[in-house]
Design an enzyme around this catalytic site. Structure first.
Site, short mmCIF file in Angstrom:
data_model
loop_
_atom_site.label_atom_id
_atom_site.label_comp_id
_atom_site.label_asym_id
_atom_site.label_seq_id
_atom_site.Cartn_x
_atom_site.Cartn_y
_atom_site.Cartn_z
CB THR D 17 40.61 35.85 24.21
OG1 THR D 17 39.21 35.19 24.56
CG2 THR D 17 41.04 35.13 23.10
CB THR D 19 41.35 38.97 32.58
OG1 THR D 19 40.21 38.42 33.16
CG2 THR D 19 41.00 40.42 31.64
CB VAL D 20 41.12 33.84 34.10
CG1 VAL D 20 41.95 32.87 34.78
CG2 VAL D 20 40.41 34.83 35.09
CB SER D 42 33.76 32.33 21.80
OG SER D 42 34.30 33.40 21.16
CB SER D 45 38.14 34.04 19.20
OG SER D 45 37.52 34.91 19.68
CG LEU D 89 36.05 28.09 29.60
CD1 LEU D 89 35.55 26.79 29.24
CD2 LEU D 89 36.12 29.01 28.35
CB CYS D 156 40.30 35.85 44.26
SG CYS D 156 38.77 36.66 43.91
N GLY D 188 38.94 41.58 40.59
CA GLY D 188 38.48 40.10 41.02
C GLY D 188 37.00 40.01 40.29
CG HIS D 255 40.76 40.15 46.57
ND1 HIS D 255 40.73 41.05 45.65
CD2 HIS D 255 40.15 39.06 46.30
CE1 HIS D 255 39.92 40.73 44.89
NE2 HIS D 255 39.52 39.61 45.06
CG ASN D 342 42.52 40.08 42.64
OD1 ASN D 342 43.41 40.78 43.22
ND2 ASN D 342 41.80 40.30 41.89
#
EC number: 1.2.1.11
Lengths: 364, 364, 364, 364
Positions: D17, D19-20, D42, D45, D89, D156, D188, D255, D342
């Site tokens: 869930t 951003t990565v 987690s 969720s 994570l 990154c 980043g 970046h 990045n």
């Protein structure tokens, strides 16, 4: 009526390490008749020097006289010796301590929202309705107090809107409809506030509960008191309908409001008459000589692309409001744009100016 | 009515080196039935390779097939062999060459504003009023032409507003009042456009002649044709009053409009009914199978803080519009926010989609 | 050596309507011993009131005493009555008029780049090398003048870099290598300067001829004069090698420079010693009591994430520089970050402070 | 060596869930040979639909096939059926679960920093050192595993720097010194990451522990393995000295690194030779046909003001890097600027491409 003030007042600041607290400190550290004697923060910071625990976020440095002041926990005992306490606390903790200080006979001027809707707490924009202090007698009486009370100031976006509205009502009688669309600065949501990923190269067309606040706060501020000055009675006093739409924009400081108004009277003022009314508008804070009052409450800009947040927010240290683009509206009567510095007149400056007027009028 | 298209059309782009021209090229270089055969720019660039003289400002690279195309000066002779010419010219040079190409029997789809007010030139937002092509017969007739004509597309901010308005009129009958306040992206003013010093950490509450454009363009687009399809007759067709207020905000792409509408009918639709009308709205561009048409004309966002320019402007390649925050208005009937990608559906995409529909309907 | 100044000087400003000119006016309108008597601009503006023709872009309003001053064309006749003329002209027009005023025996302090490389024109950062005024005698002599001369101030990015370098040389002897990477504000390119589409949500890793300027200007400022004070001889004086890399970032005001330095001496100072040297550094402008001189030339920030442009650029009205993150470098000896306000000490403030020192030292 | 892949692999995403994780999902939902079968988040969720609990922050919508997938808690039992698990994570929770899945014989490709310094965990930038997979045999052996292992990808900012460095070492032998100054995007630091008040109209010259990471990660990635392929031995392998300075700038994604390099060899390559080496550089990910590999690893821009984050970060979907301004350095040998996306090659794309190469080379 210019009152020369010689008495000095001991003042304290709650939430002194936060961004509103930092503004309070910049206002108060060299004030002509408020003497800053106590700084309050959470128990975590208590007992430490101000400069050691504060993430200072202002472009002016921490005043030398404040740097080494020791922070106290925000308890009644720690602040009951103050004549006036300014509260920059978050609403989730502001309620009990503000009430408790009032019970300890302290005059509390709060930037928090907790008591704004209380029918015996004046919601005061110092450029408009300091006459609402008249209700303080009833507030004290109902709590059995001699000196203690709470005065709230308005939400930052409401403040921007309501100042020109007050000037229009004063000049041309009651308003019937106000449509307001805001472009609000990120500092309005405090620190840390908005994540940068949410607002850079972006606009967020929603600010939680802000539209509702703008609407009813306007009713209360422009509305009247009951005949016996015991409470506010804004529902009846206000035939006015306000429709607010709130947006967040990538601007550091300065809330803009695009406003359209319809007057109740049949005869509509021309844009020129409106501009004159804005220029002529004066307030009690000026009349009693409040040190923070601006020379000009409403500055009307003639350039067609002004006011702008970055260029005009620091005019008069952000103590007044800026208006521009006054013109006819094809649906309402008149439209214009307002800019107010949300961290000055929209926050700490309002509380301080309210307290100045209260002190000069004998309410402290 | 889905029309399978097999015919190929030779197309040219005027103003090919500018930002609108660059968008045209990205749309056209691999189009299913438009073949890009001519690029026009000023005499200074003429005779040189496209990649050599263009300050390319798109995040996608110059298409390989376009890089080495030689630029021609924007003269009638250089473009009269095209079936269709798209004009991304600035208004100060667009007028004569667009007219001259029309006289040379070319179908001209222009993003410039020069002919938008012409009573015989359809002002077409392809998601709404491609039926206005019916006037083209009269336009040709009055100039003694067989194939040549000019079709204009609307200003980018008008486009954003007028799509949901059209959906509302279709579902609930005529509108009476529309109040629109915009937050417009900087790309709307072209390149170089706004100096960065004017807009970083700032908002500019003025865009030259934009408010006027939004108002009368809305009248023309939503308005009707004369009974004999010889011209537009929007003054009578429109009891509608539009009041527009335009602001520039520091956003790259994506115009937002905060709109409030009042319906002429006594019975007012609920927000739920309005959302359904937005979701159900379809247009001719979809029905005839225009390759650039979006799957969904109006995407309704359920999250209370959407649409947002940065997150939603590229949805469906910016070919539809995004709507959110549909709710009751205390002065008007309904208010909502619209987002349209001003450099896609607000500019080049509109021209291309207009031409696709025209081609598929036999107007080319 | 604090010199009390009682003499008043008549001063003029060339390029008064531009952004540098506007800064000059804010500096000079209430100066203790410079009296602003003439404003120059192009022939287009000549004869008109200052406020009528100036697109004022400062957050402070036009000074009341300046508003109605009538603009003169930038000719020698119009400014030869001035003791001092400040030039905020663009380099494409600055050359002839600055020279001509010098020939008319006026002391010219120029922010333009035209004469910076002239071996008899001192290139002076007032926080460092006001001793270079000694060359003025030779400059006058070679032109047969009694009072007239030109003094140039440095480019804004050079200024940021060279102040801490001078402090290091003073404390620890010559430098051998300096690697500097800049993050420069958009105001550095004037108005209109960078188009917003080029810099919002972006970085531009190139500023035309800036890297070259930073390198040789540093050589000239830190370098020496010939023994007879007749010219500058920086090539030999400088074993120093500077490598500069310049970037534009979306910041309004405030140039940051990430600098790494290698000392010529074998014994290398520790970061603590470097910090002390920065803190202890004083300059002639302070010693002679120049009104614009900062109290502290180099302010060292202890927080690991400071200085930052938005928070620190207005410290001391931008008259000093800010340094932070002083630490060892694994390739060079020491690295640190500098911030200087490019529109203050990087431009107008430098010229004014240069003139103040010159006046106080009898050069005017 | 182009390997045609027909086998399908079951893959899971931890931290789905965030951003990565959202980037992983956009990469994997329609992958030719990775089949997305499990999403972990987690316990809060767990059990809920992905679209119901995710604050989706991508400009592409949630893939239809993923919307209704039910989230599992990040436990070994819930993911041990996967062939490959991608970990997005945060480092504060990544350690134990990544280790535990490895013990359960799962191939773990992690974007977290927990195991990057482990001498038996390859730190792999897929455009450079997939040969470091050779250590996996020793990693498995020392833990008594048959299939399980952990592969980390680099930070990154390291990724941006190290790709051109690898190309230079390949063409011209070992490097001796690298000076790198970064201008890093706000994404980043994840979401919420930087408060907008800290970065709008500002630069922050500090990113916690980033400089240290860039230095030693570069040593490990460019360094060698022990002769028996049992571990990394980068200290001895690297005569290289890296000095990094890291800045945060108000850019959404991308970046930039300003790099200066000194070669160990006496003969220095010209800028032209360096450009050719960049253009010619190829990697294993290309050779084995990894679907996410870019066509061109290093894109050299010829325009003097490119690459720029906003214009070039999406080139090749951000899977390669962009280089520009290759020129001589007066202190080092060569300097240039690098741009890497990045959130693509600097994060999720690296993990996915690493796994693709591992699968195609028989490591899964």
């Amino acid at each position: 009526m210019f009152v020369k003030q010689t008495k000095q007042y001991s003042v304290g600041v709650l939430g002194a390490t936060g961004t509103v607290g930092q503004r309070f400190i910049l206002h108060l550290h060299s004030h002509p008749f408020f003497k800053l004697v106590a700084l309050g923060a959470s128990s975590r910071s208590a007992g430490q020097k101000y400069s050691a625990v504060t993430r200072w976020k202002q472009s002016k440095p921490i005043p030398a006289t404040v740097k080494d002041m020791v922070i106290a926990e925000c308890t009644t005992d720690n602040f009951k010796h103050c004549d006036i306490v300014f509260s920059g606390l978050d609403h989730d903790v502001a309620g009990p301590i503000e009430h408790s200080l009032r019970q300890a006979e302290v005059a509390v001027f709060s930037n928090a929202k907790n008591y704004r809707r209380d029918p015996q707490v004046p919601l005061v924009v110092p450029l408009i309705n300091t006459d609402h202090f008249e209700v303080l007698a009833a507030q004290r009486a109902s709590l059995g107090l001699n000196k203690g009370y709470i005065v709230a100031n308005a939400n930052c976006s409401t403040t921007a809107l309501v100042v020109p509205l007050a000037a229009l009502e004063k000049a041309f009688g009651p308003l019937e409809q106000v449509q307001a669309t805001t472009l609000q600065a990120i500092s309005g949501s405090g620190y840390p506030g908005l994540p940068s990923l949410d607002i850079l190269d972006n606009v967020v067309p929603y600010i939680g509960s802000e539209e509702d606040k703008m609407e009813w706060e306007t009713y209360k501020i422009l509305g009247g008191m009951t005949q016996d000055r015991s409470a506010f009675d804004y529902h009846e006093a206000a035939p006015l309908k306000v429709s607010a739409t709130c947006n967040r924009v990538p601007v550091i400081d300065g809330h803009m409001v695009c406003a359209s108004v319809k007057f109740a009277a049949k005869e509509k003022p021309s844009p020129e008459a409106v501009i004159k009314a804005f220029n002529d508008y004066r307030c009690d804070a000026q009349n009693v000589g409040a040190p923070s009052a601006p020379e000009q409450v409403i500055t009307v800009h003639e350039e067609q692309d002004r006011p702008q947040p970055r260029l005009d927010r620091d005019h008069q240290n952000g103590a007044g409001v800026n208006v521009g683009r006054v013109r006819e509206d094809s649906i309402f009567d008149i439209k214009f744009v307002v800019l107010a510095n949300n961290v000055q007149i929209g926050a700490a400056t309002s509380s301080v100016m309210n307290a100045e007027v209260a002190a000069l009028q004998g309410y402290v």
